[in-house]
Design an enzyme around this catalytic site. Sequence first.
Site, PDB file in Angstrom:
ATOM      1  N   ASN A 212      50.292 -96.523  69.474  1.00  0.00           N
ATOM      2  CA  ASN A 212      49.240 -96.413  68.452  1.00  0.00           C
ATOM      3  C   ASN A 212      49.297 -97.505  67.378  1.00  0.00           C
ATOM      4  O   ASN A 212      48.706 -97.349  66.316  1.00  0.00           O
ATOM      5  CB  ASN A 212      49.243 -95.040  67.762  1.00  0.00           C
ATOM      6  N   GLY A 234      52.481-102.416  70.639  1.00  0.00           N
ATOM      7  CA  GLY A 234      52.711-101.643  71.855  1.00  0.00           C
ATOM      8  C   GLY A 234      51.490-100.840  72.243  1.00  0.00           C
ATOM      9  O   GLY A 234      51.616 -99.824  72.927  1.00  0.00           O
ATOM     10  N   ASP A 235      50.325-101.260  71.799  1.00  0.00           N
ATOM     11  CA  ASP A 235      49.127-100.511  72.162  1.00  0.00           C
ATOM     12  C   ASP A 235      47.962-101.494  72.273  1.00  0.00           C
ATOM     13  O   ASP A 235      48.183-102.664  72.618  1.00  0.00           O
ATOM     14  CB  ASP A 235      48.887 -99.379  71.149  1.00  0.00           C
ATOM     15  N   ASP A 236      46.741-101.058  71.986  1.00  0.00           N
ATOM     16  CA  ASP A 236      45.611-101.963  72.138  1.00  0.00           C
ATOM     17  C   ASP A 236      45.703-103.113  71.138  1.00  0.00           C
ATOM     18  O   ASP A 236      46.017-102.912  69.964  1.00  0.00           O
ATOM     19  CB  ASP A 236      44.290-101.215  71.933  1.00  0.00           C
TER      20      ASP A 236
END
Length: 426
Positions: A212, A234-236
């Site tokens: 997130n 670690g996400d979009d």
Amino acid sequence: MLFSFTLLALVVLAPVSTHNSGTCTLIPHGNGRDDSQQFLNAINSPGCNVIELPQPYTYSIQQVLNTNLQNKVLNVFGTLSFSTDLAYWINNSFMTDFQNQVTAWIVTGSNWTISGGAFNAGGIDGNGQAWYTRAAGFGNQAGRPISLYVVNASDAVIKNFSVRQPQFWAFFVDQSKNITLEGIYVNATNHDPAEPVSNPANGNAGNNWVVNTDGIDTYRSDSIVIRDWTVQNGDDCVAYKGNSTNIQVYNVTCNGGQGIAFGSLGQYPDRVDYVENIYMSDITLRPSVNRLTGAVYFKAWVGVSAGGPPPNGGGGGTGLVSNVLLENFNFVDADEPLYLQSCLTYSSVNVTQYCNTSTLVFQDITVKDFTGTSSGLNNGSVVDIVCSPAAPCQNWQFLNWNVTAPGYSPVYTCTNTEDIGGIPCS
Ligand SMILES: *[C@@H]1O[C@H](CO)[C@@H](O)[C@H](O)[C@H]1NC(C)=O
Ligand SMILES: *[C@@H]1O[C@H](CO)[C@@H](O)[C@H](O)[C@H]1NC(C)=O
Ligand SMILES: *[C@@H]1O[C@H](CO)[C@@H](O)[C@H](O)[C@H]1NC(C)=O
Ligand SMILES: *[C@@H]1O[C@H](CO)[C@@H](O)[C@H](O)[C@H]1NC(C)=O
Ligand SMILES: *[C@@H]1O[C@H](CO)[C@@H](O)[C@H](O)[C@H]1NC(C)=O
Ligand SMILES: *[C@@H]1O[C@H](CO)[C@@H](O)[C@H](O)[C@H]1NC(C)=O
Ligand SMILES: *[C@@H]1O[C@H](CO)[C@@H](O)[C@H](O)[C@H]1NC(C)=O
Ligand SMILES: *[C@@H]1O[C@H](CO)[C@@H](O)[C@H](O)[C@H]1NC(C)=O
Ligand SMILES: *[C@@H]1O[C@H](CO)[C@@H](O)[C@H](O)[C@H]1NC(C)=O
Ligand SMILES: *[C@@H]1O[C@H](CO)[C@@H](O)[C@H](O)[C@H]1NC(C)=O
Ligand SMILES: *[C@@H]1O[C@H](CO)[C@@H](O)[C@H](O)[C@H]1NC(C)=O
Ligand SMILES: *[C@@H]1O[C@H](CO)[C@@H](O)[C@H](O)[C@H]1NC(C)=O
């Protein structure tokens, strides 16, 4: 030369002759004291049109910030350091009306600029490690605040601004128009040795650790320019939620994480999600300490409501993604370079029986000049577009597609698609 003013002095010392054009310079209280009130006072003072937070100062932010920057320039050349009193933020962060998400800092108003001074210089330190450690392995954990929420804003610029260790998403731009974000540095990196940095046995585990920590999400916003970004997370890296229209993105480098996301879409039955007129060029993606799970992906919720309320349950919404041009992407070791999911849920409910129900349409997508490699984790798959039969994907054109799967023959899967050109779909 720096000056420290009380609020009273700020107002009194603002140049009278230029009325409303004063520059107000803050220095931190120091000694662990909270600077949020003096920061809010300066922004709210009619005498302060330019608010300066110079280098090398760090300003301790221990309370939520709700700032209307109408006609203001905010120069955060130093660092706004958000406190790690998690209980305070969980109790007091502002609610948004999307996925029950909350924020530590609301920025609203028109005709404003926020500057961090130079690329990778001033901005926010979200002290996110405390949040990453708390959330390890849990997506969308309640109470984690978005670092900077631009809402009901227009005609504004955020430039040369950093968000280090964001608590959750770094930027969320919502219900806003004509916003440019350029020269932006975002870095969410786990430093807790108690957890593995990467666990290839579970393709996403290395990313879940800083789950997130999206670079930016856009929602209900029009005419947004995103330029010259570096993101490690670690996400979009960049994500388009519903009603993101006329978005232009240039020169973004994504280090690790999930790549560029169209979605998630269709989570709310009462909100139709349109994502239209999206142009992206010169996008570079590579793994970092985290895997790169994809270069570009598209995600629509399952076509019926399931698994409880958002953020992790939902579905049954509809919408349209159309007129997308993605140009000049370069990447290495993407687990699945380009994919589409049409049966998304983040709940633990088994939604397989509803997997053919999404009515969200993805059409008129051009993928041009993609050069890269897959990691091999997905056995050579380089395109995996699984559309819903209730809304087949239409008119996806791949031009000069140059993506290899070292050690494999590339595999292309296209399910429920009409008029896919430029790749050998099976
Ligand atoms: C925008 O704000 C600046 C001050 O930062 C002011 O000089 C200018 O007149 C404003 N423009 C509009 C269109 O209000
Ligand atoms: C958070 O709210 C709970 C319940 O209202 C309260 O007991 C607790 O003291 C609050 N904590 C902080 C740090 O505000
Ligand atoms: C950002 O800072 C760099 C120097 O690091 C400068 O060259 C550039 O013009 C700045 N960009 C903007 C949009 O202010
Ligand atoms: C933004 O504007 C809408 C009305 O258009 C309002 O309902 C909402 O509360 C505003 N949000 C914020 C955070 O100001
Ligand atoms: C968009 O905002 C910029 C300020 O960032 C302003 O100069 C420009 O005129 C605005 N464009 C439109 C179409 O209003
Ligand atoms: C992000 O931060 C980590 C350390 O905190 C550093 O090793 C890494 O190089 C940074 N990434 C980028 C892209 O600057
Ligand atoms: C692309 O963006 C990076 C920051 O991520 C910047 O350093 C670089 O100068 C930009 N490249 C161009 C060609 O503007
Ligand atoms: C998007 O805009 C349409 C109107 O064009 C509206 O019906 C829909 O509810 C909006 N969706 C969201 C997510 O706000
Ligand atoms: C979805 O529909 C396809 C035919 O289009 C069928 O083969 C498949 O079993 C269906 N899947 C589910 C989960 O119902
Ligand atoms: C989910 O449900 C489908 C039938 O709808 C079943 O075939 C499948 O085994 C279930 N998966 C799990 C993990 O229970
Ligand atoms: C890749 O192939 C291996 C061996 O056939 C299989 O065990 C594994 O599940 C496959 N992985 C994926 C992601 O399809
Ligand atoms: C494909 O990409 C490779 C680099 O990965 C490059 O050497 C080659 O020239 C490219 N081929 C075409 C046809 O663009």
